[in-house]
Design an enzyme around this catalytic site. Structure first.
Site, PDB file in Angstrom:
ATOM      1  N   ALA A 113       0.924  -1.201   0.035  1.00 46.91           N
ATOM      2  CA  ALA A 113       0.479   0.172  -0.370  1.00 46.91           C
ATOM      3  C   ALA A 113       0.949   1.202   0.241  1.00 46.91           C
ATOM      4  O   ALA A 113       1.689   1.250   0.783  1.00 46.91           O
ATOM      5  CB  ALA A 113      -0.749  -0.025   0.869  1.00 46.91           C
ATOM      6  N   LYS A 114       0.948   2.344  -1.079  1.00 48.91           N
ATOM      7  CA  LYS A 114       1.664   3.452  -0.518  1.00 48.91           C
ATOM      8  C   LYS A 114       1.044   4.589   0.427  1.00 48.91           C
ATOM      9  O   LYS A 114       0.279   5.218  -0.566  1.00 48.91           O
ATOM     10  CB  LYS A 114       1.867   4.242  -2.114  1.00 48.91           C
ATOM     11  CG  LYS A 114       2.848   5.034  -2.733  1.00 48.91           C
ATOM     12  CD  LYS A 114       2.565   5.495  -3.463  1.00 48.91           C
ATOM     13  CE  LYS A 114       4.074   6.468  -5.310  1.00 48.91           C
ATOM     14  NZ  LYS A 114       4.779   6.254  -3.909  1.00 48.91           N
ATOM     15  N   ALA A 115       1.334   3.958   1.160  1.00 51.77           N
ATOM     16  CA  ALA A 115       0.920   5.048   2.517  1.00 51.77           C
ATOM     17  C   ALA A 115       1.707   5.773   2.838  1.00 51.77           C
ATOM     18  O   ALA A 115       2.761   5.935   3.055  1.00 51.77           O
ATOM     19  CB  ALA A 115       0.160   4.090   3.775  1.00 51.77           C
TER      20      ALA A 115
END
Ligand code: PMP
Length: 305
Positions: free
Chosen positions: A156-158
């Site tokens: 997840a590109k968090a």
């Protein structure tokens, strides 16, 4: 880009003046890193400005949001259209970087973020050229390990993930390197602070697999497709640290970094210390694809004008 670069930003469906797009200091994301984002490039060519793999990036934004149960009030198509419109309203014709961000708004100090928690989405654009200067970079293996799927999902590109990347970058710059490579929990090669990694051994390409704590990079995917197109074998598998020292070539892939050769690792020269042949051919093809010079891959490009 540290300050205003264009007149307008897109914020929750509206085109606002840069100075008018503001958030309260109590937004959840500022305190807890509860945001997901994307990094996209648009490339200026002779006839247009082409946004590279726009839909794929917006789809990844949605997927990242989903991992954390953040509501995305705007569909992938709405975000794609807003991006094109924002470029036009700002009259941008030069190569630029596009930063969509979905973040949790006013939610107090409650950590139970659900689909009902308030979220906001913004798109910011700024002119952007090269990320790394030169034809090759010098990297080190970080003493920090890459975040792991059993604590913080790297796929997840968090925003919160990037504290791991900040630590690794600070360490490598302190020690005079351009970039850092992080190992995963089991000691295998994962990725760089903001790029995926490939190496060449016996003329074949090898890259860490998705379960090795990496982001499923869109440039990584592009490089794999281009490499196969050029007739190279690409193997996704666990890679040990020592293989980096034995590699004939190593390169990184990422939207910002594009395709860049690693010419020194932990002080050891990679290959003959210059960008290798295979890296060069993939990079040159990539550079043709993104500006619309490759008929076959025009489907990846969204013309802004
Ligand atoms: N890994 C990390 C940690 C990144 O931040 C990035 C940049 N988005 C990448 C890999 C490369 O991903 P992409 O090619 O989709 O930009």
């Amino acid at each position: 880009m540290k300050d205003k670069a264009v007149d307008l930003v897109w914020f929750d469906g509206q085109y606002l003046k840069w100075e008018e797009a503001k958030v309260p200091i109590f937004v959840h994301a500022l305190h807890y890193g509860t945001a997901v984002f994307e990094g996209i490039r648009a490339y200026s060519s002779d006839d247009n400005l082409y946004i590279f793999r726009l839909k794929d990036h917006m789809q990844r934004l949605h997927k990242s949001a989903n991992v954390y149960s953040f509501t995305t009030k705007f569909s992938v198509d709405e975000l794609c259209n807003a991006t094109v419109e924002l470029i036009r309203k700002n009259a941008i014709r030069e190569s630029c970087y596009i930063r969509p961000l979905t973040f949790v708004g006013l939610h107090g100090i409650d950590l139970n973020v659900t689909k009902n928690s308030p979220t906001h989405t913004t798109i910011i654009i700024f002119p952007f050229a090269k990320y790394f200067s030169g034809d090759g970079i010098s990297v080190c293996i970080s003493s920090w390990r890459r975040i792991d799927d059993d604590s913080m999902p790297p796929m997840a590109k968090a925003s919160g993930n990037y504290l791991n990347s900040v630590l690794a970058t600070q360490e490598c710059r302190r020690n005079g390197y351009d970039e850092s490579i992080l190992l995963d929990r089991s000691g295998c090669v994962s990725e760089a602070s903001g790029e995926n990694l490939f190496l060449v051994r016996d003329g074949k390409l090898h890259t860490p697999q998705l379960s090795d704590s990496i982001l499923d990079g869109i440039t990584r995917n592009t490089a794999i497709i281009i490499a196969k197109e050029l007739g190279y074998e690409v193997i996704e598998r666990p890679i040990s640290r020592t293989e980096l020292y034995l590699a004939e070539e190593i390169f990184l892939t990422g939207t910002a970094a594009e395709i860049i050769a690693i010419t020194r690792i932990d002080g050891n020269v990679v290959g003959d210390g210059k960008e290798g042949m295979l890296t060069k051919s993939i990079r040159e093809n990539y550079e043709r694809v993104v500006v619309g010079k490759s008929e076959k891959f025009m489907g990846w490009l969204t013309p802004a004008w």
